[in-house]
Design an enzyme around this catalytic site. Sequence first.
Site: not given
Ligand SMILES: [Zn+2]
Length: 177
Positions: A46, A51, A88-89, A130-131, A134
């Site tokens: 995701g 991000q 998380c990226l 999670h998204e 963000h």
């Molecule tokens: Zn993340």
Amino acid sequence: MSLLPLHLLGSPVLRQRSAEVTVVDDETRRLIDDLFDTMVAAKGVGLAANQVGVARRVAVIDADDVRLVLINPVIIEGEGRETAEEGCLSIPEIYAEVTRPGRVTVEATDREGNRYRHEASGLLARAIQHEIDHLDGILFLDHLGPIKRKMLLARFRKEHKDATYIKEVGPTHAGSQ
Ligand SMILES: [Zn+2]
């Protein structure tokens, strides 16, 4: 196809509440395509627009063989509690167990501008939450207890001493969001 640089923990845009999308136009669709390309290249499940430094309520997901475009997403129902490891990226190499509702129904706008609902469980439900976090400036570390959170933050800072807040996409651990 464009790969966008990722914003890492420390970048102010990750702590900001992103703005609603008022119209799904070609620019929005280009952003969605770039998010998918960047997410796939980074081996994530995701990716939210902030991000990559764009503070708009857009995210993409590819989990459990389901691809979702989430524009202005809202959780309209959630039930159960499930604990699983998350990454998380934007916080590379840091993982922790996070407890969240196990099943959710999300309402969002798709790439064509149509509102839809999707029921999800397991990894997909986790990725959706999670998204959306963000888009509200929340990171998975915020769901942890203070001691665990502090420890992981210290580890991240140690490993990213010289870090700028922006990273070109390269190979990462599969399954991050
Ligand atoms: Zn993340």
